[in-house]
Enzyme design. Structure first.
Site, short mmCIF file in Angstrom:
data_model
loop_
_atom_site.label_atom_id
_atom_site.label_comp_id
_atom_site.label_asym_id
_atom_site.label_seq_id
_atom_site.Cartn_x
_atom_site.Cartn_y
_atom_site.Cartn_z
N LEU D 232 -5.26 -4.69 -6.66
CA LEU D 232 -4.72 -3.43 -7.53
C LEU D 232 -5.25 -2.20 -7.20
CD1 LEU D 232 -2.92 -2.65 -10.23
CD2 LEU D 232 -5.02 -2.63 -11.45
N ASP D 233 -4.31 -1.34 -6.68
CA ASP D 233 -4.72 0.06 -6.35
C ASP D 233 -5.59 0.16 -5.04
OD1 ASP D 233 -3.33 1.11 -8.73
OD2 ASP D 233 -5.03 1.25 -9.83
N ALA D 234 -5.77 -0.84 -4.39
CA ALA D 234 -6.48 -1.02 -3.09
C ALA D 234 -5.65 -1.45 -1.89
CB ALA D 234 -7.56 -1.99 -3.62
#
Lengths: 289, 289, 289, 289
Positions: D232-234
């Site tokens: 996530l968000d990476a």
């Protein structure tokens, strides 16, 4: 503390500077039982002019709304030779849009209006082309086309002015409108016409600024939003921003990169105007934050 | 009107918000015949805290300089539960510099000092290396080296604190100083130690932020100047800025590009501190413009 | 793979565009057993001009260093009408600095030089004032003062040119040097004199740009580094950057904020020049990244 | 020379670095009578990986369009262990949009599509709310609403994947879509889902980044567009940008200022993707200019 944003007053003031002005103005609000929610001031040292913006809640304020102006004039403004405007936050400003063929600024304004991001009415769109009639209709905004040429310009402008007055517009946005407005037009709406110029003014005024920028080989391009005066591209600047470019960018790329800049800079300027955070003095603006 | 910049007072205040504070504070200055030259205020709505910075000319002010503090306390501050500081512009602040091996921030500070751009005294430079002894001597600034290791840290810091107190320093700048200061040290100088961290905090705290940034593949790097607290790289932020990078930039390039950022961000933070434009509240700053 | 940065060659080329140029040039390096470490190219579509910068390791390259130029000329350049320069990374460039009274750009250059951030020699500093004699001496750099006036300008410039040639300078940096150089001087060092102008050119050329900016009420100020030509402030731009300002900023504040901009923009331009990443064509630059 | 932009091929390549690759690839195009109109390359020194993007005109190219892939594979790619993609500029990419309640990113994409600024098809909009059904209909784009909850998520995603495949979408844009996609979903569209996160990643991942930013007291906020991975968000970052803020900005103001940032950053990322200028390698991107 619950705020009532929709029932506040805003005073924009400028006057010759002197000691005690802040005390005097804030005391006016305080003694009449108003609660200040925002205050900003500025003193232009060179000309010794004092500028102030003060916003307060009207709930509990002991002067009736329709008497605030006259009371302020008598109690304060007369004595200190103040030039001032009074605005109320429950009044939704009416913004007319002028556009030509370019879409990006117009579409961006319509998006902000339609999505409810901005509290603004758009009573009409005026254009010298039919390009945007369809999008105006999608958003249910009256669209008026005027084919302007050298011969009919004066007559057309008269019609446009009548239309704007009939629609009770508060201010006008030139969203990449490619016609030069006459002195008469501009003087009818002083400090009420906001333009976006696609260069970092005062560099590259006039026509085709991206071509000029490419020709000169600059490493940064810009956009400038300003109030329109009778001096072309030389009115009081409200907002500017820039984007870096390189030798790789053709004129076409400058246009593409510039469009995002233009729409953001224009919308920031309009936002400041809508919030009543702009004050024009001479050929410059005070833009409170 | 001729300004006397070198004989002015600055009050930095915060207190629980309530109606009338601006009137009350400006009236204090006005009634004692002070001329306000700069005023900025801010209300943090969430916590209902009022912040203010007011600067006025002391020429003609009818309270003697050494009684302003006590008079303000009695007439105003007590009543409104104010936390406040009083500064005078004729006092030249004394700034200690801590450095390690990096040159760019230290050299930039020395340049600003030596060229007279900043009104600041630099009574001493402290370092854990001898790298910068020569440049310190060029600028006639006393240089003290302390070789710090895990065993002698507490003892060394005691010596450093004594040295700083003996030299009557007003605040301390960590110009890329690569040692972590103890709680004792930091508590001795609360909100008086300014650090520059070479990342866009809170991203990449701790060691080797440029390596972390390269590893993560960010498209922008940053620098952050903050007051040092006992929580590493988590103190109140004063100033941040960024520079765009691309896949082409190696860690070495990030370091090179970042250095210019670090020195500018640090110097902007120090400038704000020197102008007494910073107020710490909780873990955040108010930085007046 | 270990890189030998100190033994590389750099070719900067431009010529009429045609198919196959990249293949032809890279093949020249490859077939002679050179390892390309950096390559960038650009085609200016409007004028159909091809630009290229290629850098390769000389270890193992089968043309002796002193014959690369002639070999390239015969094998490639003649046939494709190429204009080109050949540089070697083991040659440390010699940079002369011209300064007047301002300190910030000069001090910044000296810091980069003295701290070893830049691989550059500074054989001399020339000034029309004695202001910086002391700092030059601190850094052990020969300092020459020439008091220039309307009558002696031609004669003084002749002496300066001789001095520069005697010191075998490769290029000249005008670090806020407040004298206009003659056509003769500039023609002696074509595309070898780098200036920093304290505005966002082409806005506000000539004297006192910060006063002009304040007068016009812009919301952004800039700095521009360019090669000096005989057309004042109109030479090929290498680098530009900007900083946002507001109505609060006096001319004095613009000067202060602008100084940090000037020194960073100038040093970025010099860095590109030092890395042999700049190519002048007409009145524009190609600046490879 | 007249360019035929609508009939060009683009090769995106990466492979282990070795001498001569540029010559070999450009020679392939040149010998088959293609005219290169754009070329960019990059060598990641750390991993010794070579990246290249080359774009050439197909008019006169002597390999039939449907045999370019196989010919390149046999003549070049096999030998040098290349991973590559071939694209043609006459193919208009099909972009699906996922949205929730926020309007700004969605409206911005629709404006670029409808005004013809982007050559892209939008075959469908998928949402977990009905908020944007009306605007989708205005633009004649099929709109599908799926009410997602913890229980039906797997089933809904299966329907969504089928819908996307049926509509032959090339890539998916999450225009502030507030649902987390499953591993299955993401693996079905590897490096083909572009998200906009409203923070300067890796700072403030996850929910309510503007609240986090306000809490931390940062002086700059950002937005990040990235390819979605199962982390996530990476995922690999394509584009980031920032805007300066101050202590005056409430969370509401951060949201307002951030929205303009989000839409511009997202659209720049999509533009790079549409131009086939992005290459994912590991968890990072190469974004050619």
């Amino acid at each position: 503390m619950k705020r009532n944003n929709s029932n506040q007053a805003i005073l924009l003031i400028h006057c010759p500077d002197q000691k005690g002005l802040i005390t005097i103005i804030t005391q006016f609000v305080w003694q009449h039982k108003g609660n200040i929610v925002d205050l900003d001031e500025h003193v232009e040292r060179e000309d010794e002019v004092f500028f102030m913006r003060v916003q307060w809640e009207l709930d509990g304020f002991d002067i009736p709304k329709d008497q605030i102006a006259s009371t302020f004039q008598q109690e304060i403004a007369d004595k200190y030779e103040m030039t001032w405007q009074l605005h109320f936050t429950d009044k939704c400003p009416r913004m007319a849009i002028f556009a030509s063929k370019s879409a990006h600024c117009l579409y961006d304004l319509l998006s902000r209006y339609y999505s409810g991001d901005w509290q603004v009415e758009i009573p009409l769109i005026i254009s010298n082309h039919d390009t945007h009639r369809e999008i105006a209709e999608k958003y249910n905004i009256p669209f008026f086309r005027f084919e302007v040429d050298a011969n009919n310009k004066e007559e057309i402008e008269k019609k446009q002015i009548k239309l704007l007055l009939d629609h009770q517009v508060d201010f006008i946005v030139l969203a990449r409108y490619m016609q030069i407005l006459s002195q008469d037009f501009i003087n009818t709406f002083p400090n009420k016409v906001i333009n976006i110029h696609h260069s970092f003014l005062p560099a590259f005024p006039g026509a085709k600024p991206y071509h000029q920028a490419h020709q000169r080989g600059v490493k940064i391009i810009g956009a400038t939003s300003h109030y329109v005066t009778t001096d072309l591209d030389a009115g009081p600047i409200i907002e500017q921003d820039i984007v870096k470019i390189s030798h790789k960018d053709s004129v076409k790329e400058l246009v593409r990169k510039g469009q995002d800049l233009e729409k953001i800079v224009l919308s920031r300027a309009i936002w400041s105007h809508l919030q009543r955070k702009t004050l024009v003095f001479g050929n410059k603006t005070v833009v409170f934050e």
